[in-house]
Enzyme design. Structure first.
Site, PDB file in Angstrom:
ATOM      1  N   CYS A   2      13.992  -7.094 -11.364  1.00 44.05           N
ATOM      2  CA  CYS A   2      14.515  -7.970 -12.407  1.00 44.05           C
ATOM      3  C   CYS A   2      13.499  -9.032 -12.795  1.00 44.05           C
ATOM      4  O   CYS A   2      12.782  -9.560 -11.946  1.00 44.05           O
ATOM      5  CB  CYS A   2      15.815  -8.638 -11.997  1.00 44.05           C
ATOM      6  SG  CYS A   2      17.161  -7.515 -11.619  1.00 44.05           S
ATOM      7  N   ARG A  27       7.749  -4.685 -11.750  1.00 45.91           N
ATOM      8  CA  ARG A  27       8.721  -5.086 -10.733  1.00 45.91           C
ATOM      9  C   ARG A  27       9.890  -4.107 -10.637  1.00 45.91           C
ATOM     10  O   ARG A  27      10.642  -4.141  -9.680  1.00 45.91           O
ATOM     11  CB  ARG A  27       9.249  -6.485 -11.044  1.00 45.91           C
ATOM     12  CG  ARG A  27       8.181  -7.554 -10.973  1.00 45.91           C
ATOM     13  CD  ARG A  27       8.722  -8.888 -11.468  1.00 45.91           C
ATOM     14  NE  ARG A  27       9.694  -9.439 -10.557  1.00 45.91           N
ATOM     15  CZ  ARG A  27       9.421 -10.282  -9.568  1.00 45.91           C
ATOM     16  NH1 ARG A  27       8.171 -10.630  -9.357  1.00 45.91           N
ATOM     17  NH2 ARG A  27      10.366 -10.769  -8.799  1.00 45.91           N
ATOM     18  N   TRP A  74      17.489  -4.571 -13.086  1.00 47.44           N
ATOM     19  CA  TRP A  74      17.573  -3.490 -12.112  1.00 47.44           C
ATOM     20  C   TRP A  74      19.020  -3.425 -11.681  1.00 47.44           C
ATOM     21  O   TRP A  74      19.547  -4.363 -11.091  1.00 47.44           O
ATOM     22  CB  TRP A  74      16.649  -3.774 -10.936  1.00 47.44           C
ATOM     23  CG  TRP A  74      16.510  -2.662  -9.946  1.00 47.44           C
ATOM     24  CD1 TRP A  74      15.702  -1.562 -10.048  1.00 47.44           C
ATOM     25  CD2 TRP A  74      17.184  -2.556  -8.682  1.00 47.44           C
ATOM     26  NE1 TRP A  74      15.833  -0.774  -8.920  1.00 47.44           N
ATOM     27  CE2 TRP A  74      16.740  -1.353  -8.068  1.00 47.44           C
ATOM     28  CE3 TRP A  74      18.113  -3.333  -8.009  1.00 47.44           C
ATOM     29  CZ2 TRP A  74      17.181  -0.936  -6.826  1.00 47.44           C
ATOM     30  CZ3 TRP A  74      18.572  -2.924  -6.767  1.00 47.44           C
ATOM     31  CH2 TRP A  74      18.098  -1.739  -6.184  1.00 47.44           C
ATOM     32  N   ASN A 100      19.047 -13.112 -12.208  1.00 49.41           N
ATOM     33  CA  ASN A 100      18.549 -12.319 -11.081  1.00 49.41           C
ATOM     34  C   ASN A 100      19.369 -12.688  -9.854  1.00 49.41           C
ATOM     35  O   ASN A 100      19.669 -13.864  -9.641  1.00 49.41           O
ATOM     36  CB  ASN A 100      17.078 -12.617 -10.801  1.00 49.41           C
ATOM     37  CG  ASN A 100      16.151 -12.083 -11.861  1.00 49.41           C
ATOM     38  OD1 ASN A 100      16.564 -11.329 -12.744  1.00 49.41           O
ATOM     39  ND2 ASN A 100      14.886 -12.467 -11.797  1.00 49.41           N
ATOM     40  N   GLY A 101      19.684 -11.689  -9.019  1.00 50.85           N
ATOM     41  CA  GLY A 101      20.440 -11.963  -7.811  1.00 50.85           C
ATOM     42  C   GLY A 101      21.771 -11.237  -7.826  1.00 50.85           C
ATOM     43  O   GLY A 101      22.020 -10.341  -8.646  1.00 50.85           O
ATOM     44  N   GLU A 483       4.479   5.329   7.272  1.00 51.41           N
ATOM     45  CA  GLU A 483       4.026   4.852   5.967  1.00 51.41           C
ATOM     46  C   GLU A 483       3.640   6.011   5.057  1.00 51.41           C
ATOM     47  O   GLU A 483       3.927   5.990   3.854  1.00 51.41           O
ATOM     48  CB  GLU A 483       2.854   3.880   6.146  1.00 51.41           C
ATOM     49  CG  GLU A 483       2.233   3.364   4.862  1.00 51.41           C
ATOM     50  CD  GLU A 483       3.184   2.570   3.987  1.00 51.41           C
ATOM     51  OE1 GLU A 483       2.835   2.322   2.824  1.00 51.41           O
ATOM     52  OE2 GLU A 483       4.287   2.199   4.454  1.00 51.41           O
ATOM     53  N   LYS A 487       5.368   6.805   1.387  1.00 50.78           N
ATOM     54  CA  LYS A 487       4.642   6.933   0.120  1.00 50.78           C
ATOM     55  C   LYS A 487       5.061   8.197  -0.616  1.00 50.78           C
ATOM     56  O   LYS A 487       5.259   8.184  -1.833  1.00 50.78           O
ATOM     57  CB  LYS A 487       3.125   6.953   0.369  1.00 50.78           C
ATOM     58  CG  LYS A 487       2.524   5.633   0.802  1.00 50.78           C
ATOM     59  CD  LYS A 487       2.401   4.630  -0.317  1.00 50.78           C
ATOM     60  CE  LYS A 487       3.557   3.671  -0.403  1.00 50.78           C
ATOM     61  NZ  LYS A 487       3.858   2.832   0.710  1.00 50.78           N
ATOM     62  N   GLU A 490       8.607   7.794  -2.000  1.00 49.71           N
ATOM     63  CA  GLU A 490       8.720   6.820  -3.073  1.00 49.71           C
ATOM     64  C   GLU A 490       8.300   7.385  -4.428  1.00 49.71           C
ATOM     65  O   GLU A 490       8.970   7.143  -5.439  1.00 49.71           O
ATOM     66  CB  GLU A 490       7.843   5.595  -2.763  1.00 49.71           C
ATOM     67  CG  GLU A 490       8.410   4.685  -1.705  1.00 49.71           C
ATOM     68  CD  GLU A 490       7.487   3.513  -1.425  1.00 49.71           C
ATOM     69  OE1 GLU A 490       7.995   2.387  -1.338  1.00 49.71           O
ATOM     70  OE2 GLU A 490       6.272   3.715  -1.304  1.00 49.71           O
ATOM     71  N   HIS A 506      12.215  16.753  20.157  1.00 47.14           N
ATOM     72  CA  HIS A 506      13.542  16.269  20.520  1.00 47.14           C
ATOM     73  C   HIS A 506      14.504  16.294  19.335  1.00 47.14           C
ATOM     74  O   HIS A 506      15.456  15.512  19.294  1.00 47.14           O
ATOM     75  CB  HIS A 506      13.455  14.856  21.102  1.00 47.14           C
ATOM     76  CG  HIS A 506      12.694  14.788  22.383  1.00 47.14           C
ATOM     77  ND1 HIS A 506      13.130  15.376  23.542  1.00 47.14           N
ATOM     78  CD2 HIS A 506      11.498  14.211  22.675  1.00 47.14           C
ATOM     79  CE1 HIS A 506      12.242  15.160  24.507  1.00 47.14           C
ATOM     80  NE2 HIS A 506      11.243  14.457  24.009  1.00 47.14           N
ATOM     81  N   LYS A 605       9.492  -3.464  -7.331  1.00 41.08           N
ATOM     82  CA  LYS A 605       8.344  -3.973  -6.590  1.00 41.08           C
ATOM     83  C   LYS A 605       8.736  -5.099  -5.645  1.00 41.08           C
ATOM     84  O   LYS A 605       8.293  -5.151  -4.503  1.00 41.08           O
ATOM     85  CB  LYS A 605       7.274  -4.465  -7.575  1.00 41.08           C
ATOM     86  CG  LYS A 605       5.983  -4.930  -6.912  1.00 41.08           C
ATOM     87  CD  LYS A 605       5.296  -3.785  -6.195  1.00 41.08           C
ATOM     88  CE  LYS A 605       4.028  -4.208  -5.494  1.00 41.08           C
ATOM     89  NZ  LYS A 605       3.478  -3.104  -4.687  1.00 41.08           N
TER      90      LYS A 605
END
Length: 610
Positions: A2, A27, A74, A100-101, A483, A487, A490, A506, A605
């Site tokens: 946002c 963002r 968003w 925003n929020g 990580e 990636k 995402e 396992h 973001k």
């Protein structure tokens, strides 16, 4: 996540608002809108989809006026539709709000307003604010905003206009950033100083529970009791980062930022390695060597990629500083009540400095009296300002939603912190100097790792249609496996999971078949033979293997279907060097699948909501 941009002054607002929103596109958002004013008439324009759709709408139906507020949304409450896009207005058409929020108690507030005859036009929580402010508006917009917010539970960064007060914008924040910009043509309000580049010369950051009023070239800040607040004014340049936010000749910001890593890692170390003392130095920790020696435990907290960097940090602090470390998801840590010893430091890791969960975890730690430190990339961000001390990454603006250069810079800073604390405890000067030399060689090792790009591209062509991918590593490389999987998830939307390689047998081994590739991180190290055994277990079940390994490793090449060599570095630096081919692999697969690399679906973001 946002974006808010507002302007009031001596020029047309619409172009300023659009330019600011473009600088906040990275963002993450799914709709956009603006409202401007001429006299006591408001002009509302909003559209779902990309900002270009709003641009087309404004081109067809201009929004005139020298003041206005705008927003990229968003979606949280209600889908990504035109009617749910911001701004939202009250039933009289007098009040306009962007937000925003999250308003946590919007449901009972909405029910109460509906029982009083108020009709809602959207599914959002934000519209409640517009109606509340409208109910309390009696010619004083700032007073109405303050009174309405007393009923609100949740987080907010808001900008509000009234057609009865032309040229006036009121802003307020709690848990969501807002910054005032001061320029030659007027004043600005934004959720990020980057939105004001090229327009404002000075910036002023609002703190929680503060309210501001902008009018032409004037601005004013008040606390929740409406008492005047004395605020610090800063040059905007120091808040825009050290890097170039232009894409240059690269097809995507993500690729540009991958290739920037030799320089960003060098920037993270610049001026911080001291040969004379065989240690690292930091100007902003605000802790003496004696205080550092008194630390008994470190709790690292973060989200997403920053959490993975923290997991590497756990190994680093234990190896180099002999300190017990716990790593916690900030979203969980903020709600726990763990017993924490007096001499425990809480270290928050964040790229944006505004991540809501991380900020809440830091604030809770401070409330309990613990020393808090932060590793952050954005100068002047909320976490950077509220932590007791910390370290900036100096990585420059990271525009791609999927973090790359921030991760390697975070791990680099963690390695230097571990060296610094280790030298106050047990590391000898010879050991310290060796680590310094190894750190200084790191940028060249990253440059060498980047030369695998063409080879990685060919590997990506083989596996771009996979539906599931496993990432496996051990010790320092276990967080790197997490990580790498993140990636790929995402930006390519392929299901991927990272595991400690020994844990594969396992449970996850049940997923292995000829269509499920496994990416092994297996440079030479203490557990090399163990990881090779895990690789053999995958091959015995016909699973394709991609191995990131030491150059010329014939033992790995004899087992793996594809190998990606990376330079040999000490084990504690392997997560940084090994991250490079994993980032490139995710990037190339996403490109082949036609994905929007820099703006992946559903992601933002800076996650400023819970």
């Amino acid at each position: 996540m946002c974006g808010i941009v507002g302007f009031t002054g001596r020029r047309e607002a619409s172009p300023v608002l659009m330019a600011g929103l473009r600088r906040l596109e990275y963002r993450g958002y799914d709709s956009a809108g603006m409202i401007t004013g001429t006299g006591n008439e408001l002009h509302l324009r909003k559209k779902s989809g990309k900002l270009a759709e709003l641009g087309k709408l404004v081109a067809m139906h201009p929004a005139p006026g020298c003041y206005g507020i705008s927003h990229t949304r968003w979606a949280t409450h209600g889908g990504a539709t035109d009617r749910n896009a911001h701004p939202h207005m009250d039933s009289t058409g007098n009040i306009a709000v962007v937000h925003n929020g999250v308003i946590e108690n919007f449901s009972p507030l909405k029910q109460q307003l509906q029982s009083q005859g108020v009709k809602f036009r959207s599914d959002t929580d934000t519209e409640v604010l517009a109606h509340l402010i409208g109910r309390y508006y009696h010619g004083d917009l700032a007073g109405a905003v303050r009174q309405a917010l007393t009923f609100v539970k949740g987080t907010y960064g808001i900008a509000v206009m009234s057609k009865q007060e032309p040229g006036v914008i009121v802003g307020a924040r709690l848990g969501s950033p807002l910054v005032i910009g001061v320029g030659a043509d007027g004043t600005f309000l934004a959720s990020d100083a980057n939105a004001l580049a090229g327009y404002a010369d000075k910036v002023v950051y609002l703190n929680d529970r503060q309210l501001c009023t902008l009018s032409g070239e004037e601005w004013d800040i008040r606390d929740q009791d409406m008492s005047p607040v004395s605020a610090s004014v800063h040059d905007i340049g120091q808040y825009l980062g050290d890097g170039d936010a232009e894409i240059g000749d690269y097809p995507h910001f993500m690729l540009k930022e991958i290739y920037e890593q030799p320089d960003t890692v060098a920037n993270a170390m610049r001026g911080r390695l001291a040969d004379g003392d065989a240690t690292a130095h930091f100007g902003g920790l605000n802790l003496t060597a004696q205080q550092l020696r008194q630390i008994d435990r470190i709790i690292i907290t973060g989200c997403g990629t920053s959490y993975h960097a923290g997991l590497v940090g756990e190994y680093l602090f234990e190896e180099l500083a002999r300190l017990p470390v716990e790593v916690e998801f900030a979203s969980e840590f903020r709600y726990r009540n763990p017993p924490i010893d007096r001499n425990t430091v809480v270290l928050a890791i964040t790229q944006s400095g505004e991540t809501a969960d991380t900020l809440a975890a830091l604030r809770e730690s401070k409330r309990m009296g613990h020393t808090t430190l932060a590793i952050c990339n954005v100068v002047g961000s909320s976490i950077a300002r509220e932590a007791c001390g910390g370290v900036y990454l100096h990585a420059g603006p990271e525009i791609g939603v999927a973090s790359t250069k921030a991760f390697t810079s975070q791990v680099t800073v963690l390695a230097m912190l571990a060296l610094y604390i280790g030298r106050t405890r047990h590391l000898s000067s010879i050991q310290g100097q060796r680590i310094i030399d190894e750190l200084r060689a790191l940028p060249d090792a990253i440059r060498q790792a980047l030369t695998c790009h063409d080879h990685v591209k060919r590997i990506a062509e083989k596996y771009a249609e996979a539906n599931n991918v496993l990432y496996l590593g051990r010790q320092f490389l276990y967080p790197a496996a997490l990580e790498g999987a993140l990636k790929l998830k995402e930006i390519s939307y392929i299901h991927a999971e990272g595991y400690a390689a020994a844990e594969m047998k396992h449970g996850p081994i049940a997923l292995v078949d000829e269509h499920t590739p496994s990416v092994f991180l297996v440079p030479r190290g203490n557990v090399f033979d163990k990881v090779m055994s895990n690789m053999q277990e995958i091959k015995a079940r016909r699973g394709p293997v991609i191995a990131v390994c030491s150059p010329g490793d014939r033992e790995v090449a004899a087992v793996a279907d594809d190998v990606i060599p990376v330079p040999d570095v000490p084990e504690y630096l392997q997560p940084i060097v090994s991250a490079i081919p994993l980032q490139l692999l995710a990037y190339e697969i996403a490109v082949l699948r036609g994905c929007d690399v820099d703006k992946p679906r559903n992601l933002a973001k800076s996650v400023t909501v819970e």
